[in-house]
Design an enzyme around this catalytic site. Structure first.
Site, PDB file in Angstrom:
ATOM      1  N   LYS A 123       2.601  -2.691 -14.050  1.00 36.86           N
ATOM      2  CA  LYS A 123       2.357  -2.831 -12.614  1.00 36.86           C
ATOM      3  C   LYS A 123       3.526  -3.644 -12.055  1.00 36.86           C
ATOM      4  CE  LYS A 123      -1.610  -4.030  -9.778  1.00 36.86           C
ATOM      5  NZ  LYS A 123      -1.489  -2.993  -8.756  1.00 36.86           N
TER       6      LYS A 123
HETATM    7  N1  PMP Z   1      -2.561   3.151  -9.164  1.00 39.61           N
HETATM    8  C1  PMP Z   1      -1.783   2.266  -8.529  1.00 39.61           C
HETATM    9  C2  PMP Z   1      -0.411   2.640  -8.172  1.00 39.61           C
HETATM   10  C3  PMP Z   1      -2.282   0.984  -8.208  1.00 39.61           C
HETATM   11  O1  PMP Z   1      -1.517   0.099  -7.558  1.00 39.61           O
HETATM   12  C4  PMP Z   1      -3.610   0.660  -8.540  1.00 39.61           C
HETATM   13  C5  PMP Z   1      -4.158  -0.696  -8.192  1.00 39.61           C
HETATM   14  N2  PMP Z   1      -3.952  -1.625  -9.208  1.00 39.61           N
HETATM   15  C6  PMP Z   1      -4.383   1.629  -9.211  1.00 39.61           C
HETATM   16  C7  PMP Z   1      -3.832   2.857  -9.501  1.00 39.61           C
HETATM   17  C8  PMP Z   1      -5.787   1.332  -9.618  1.00 39.61           C
HETATM   18  O2  PMP Z   1      -5.817   0.397 -10.661  1.00 39.61           O
HETATM   19  P1  PMP Z   1      -7.023  -0.609 -10.856  1.00 39.61           P
HETATM   20  O3  PMP Z   1      -8.250   0.198 -10.870  1.00 39.61           O
HETATM   21  O4  PMP Z   1      -6.746  -1.254 -12.155  1.00 39.61           O
HETATM   22  O5  PMP Z   1      -6.971  -1.569  -9.737  1.00 39.61           O
END
Ligand code: PMP
Length: 304
Positions: free
Chosen positions: A158
Site C-alpha cells: 500500500k
Molecule cells: N484497493 C485499494 C487501492 C485500496 O486503497 C484499498 C483500501 N485500503 C482497498 C483496495 C481495500 O482494502 P482494505 O479492505 O484492506 O481496506
C-alpha cells in the site's frame, strides 16, 4: 474537513495534533516511497474494538518489506501504539492511519541513510462514500486511467505514491458527475476502485478479481470468508466491464468504504438499481461483526 483529534503518535511519542509536522524535504513527500494503512475502530457493547488489527499491521510490514524500508519497531510495538492512539484520543469510533515514510536526509532517488519514520493518526470518519451510498448504492465510472501493472508499481504494497493513480481516477469520475472510479487493469479486465475492491453477483455466485493487479484488501478477505460461511459460492476470476454491466448485484469493499453497493456503472443500471439480497445479507452481517454482535467472529476484534 477532517475532524481533528488530540494527539498523534510520531516515532514513539505522542505530540499534539497541531505539532505533528515534518520538514519540507521529507523524502516521501517528494518521491512517494512510503507505506500506509487504513484501519477502523468500531463501537461495540463491550467498548471500542479495532477490526482485524493483526492483518493490517502485517500488511503494513509487508508493504515496508516490498519497498525495502526497515522499521525500527516490531509489529507488536506498532499494534500497541495503534491501541494507545485510540485510547489517548478517547474516541469510541475512528479511522486509524499508520504511515511509514522516509524522513529528511539526502535528496535524490537513492535515499541511502534517510531515517524510516512512523506516525499514527486517528480521527472520526463516517461512511467514506456517504450514508446514502451505503444504504442505496453509488454510481461508478470506468476510468480512462489503467490500474497499476505489477511491474510498474507492485500491487501488494500500500504505497503512498501509488495513490496518484487513484486520485486522478477519482477526480475524473467526480468531474463527470459520478461517485467513484472503477479502474481496469492493463489487460482491460476490471481491477478495483480508487480505494476499494469490487465484487459482482451473477446467478447466485459471488465473483471478485484475482489478486494480480489489485490490493489484497482485508475487507475483500473478510467478505470472502463470511460468504463461504454462509454457503454462498465464491469465485476469484477476471471479468470484463460488460460482465459488470449485466451483473445482478455489485458492491465495493474497503476499510473506509466498508461494503458499499453499486447501483449504476457508466449510465447502466446494475440489477434492479438498488442493493440486492446477497449484498444486503453480507453488508448486514459485516456491520454486526464489526459491531461485536457475532460471537463466531470475535477473534477479528481487538478491544481497546
Ligand atoms: N484497493 C485499494 C487501492 C485500496 O486503497 C484499498 C483500501 N485500503 C482497498 C483496495 C481495500 O482494502 P482494505 O479492505 O484492506 O481496506
Amino acid at each position: 474537513m477532517i475532524k481533528e483529534s488530540k494527539k498523534i503518535w510520531m516515532d514513539g511519542k505522542f505530540v499534539n495534533w497541531a505539532d505533528a509536522n515534518v520538514h519540507i524535504l521529507t523524502h516521501t513527500l517528494h518521491y512517494g516511497l512510503g507505506a500506509f494503512e487504513g484501519i477502523r475502530c468500531y463501537k461495540t457493547s463491550k467498548g471500542s474494538a479495532v477490526f482485524k488489527l493483526k492483518e493490517h499491521i502485517e500488511r503494513l510490514f509487508n508493504s515496508c518489506h516490498i519497498l525495502q524500508m526497515k522499521l525500527e519497531y516490531t509489529p507488536e510495538e506498532i499494534s500497541k501504539a495503534v491501541i494507545e492512539s485510540v485510547r489517548v484520543n478517547k474516541l469510541e469510533e475512528c479511522y486509524i492511519r499508520p504511515i511509514v515514510y522516509l524522513g529528511y536526509g539526502t535528496m535524490g532517488i537513492y535515499p541511502k541513510q534517510n531515517p524510516v519514520r512512523v506516525a499514527i493518526a486517528v480521527w472520526p470518519w463516517g461512511a467514506y462514500l456517504g450514508e446514502d451510498g451505503i444504504k442505496n448504492g453509488i454510481r461508478l465510472k470506468i476510468s480512462s486511467f489503467a490500474r497499476h501493472h505489477v511491474n510498474v508499481t507492485m500491487t501488494k504494497s500500500k504505497t503512498c505514491g501509488d495513490y496518484v493513480n487513484s486520485l486522478l481516477a477519482k477526480r475524473e469520475a467526480i468531474s463527470c458527475g459520478y461517485d467513484e472510479a472503477l479502474l481496469l487493469d492493463t489487460m482491460g479486465y476490471v481491477a478495483e476502485g480508487s480505494g476499494q475492491n469490487i465484487f459482482i453477483v451473477r446467478k447466485g455466485v459471488l465473483k471478485t478479481v484475482p489478486l494480480t493487479s489489485v490490493l489484497e484488501g482485508i475487507t475483500r478477505n473478510t467478505v470472502i470468508e463470511i460468504a463461504q460461511n454462509e454457503n454462498i459460492q465464491v469465485k476469484e476470476a477476471n471479468f470484463t466491464r460488460d460482465e459488470l454491466y449485466i451483473a445482478d448485484e455489485a458492491f465495493l469493499t474497503g476499510t473506509a468504504s466498508e461494503i458499499t453497493p453499486i447501483k449504476e456503472v457508466d449510465g447502466r443500471i446494475i440489477g434492479k438499481g438498488k442493493p440486492g439480497p446477497v449484498t444486503k445479507k453480507l453488508q448486514s452481517l459485516f456491520f454486526k461483526i464489526v459491531g461485536g454482535e457475532e460471537k463466531a467472529y470475535q477473534s477479528w476484534l481487538t478491544y481497546v
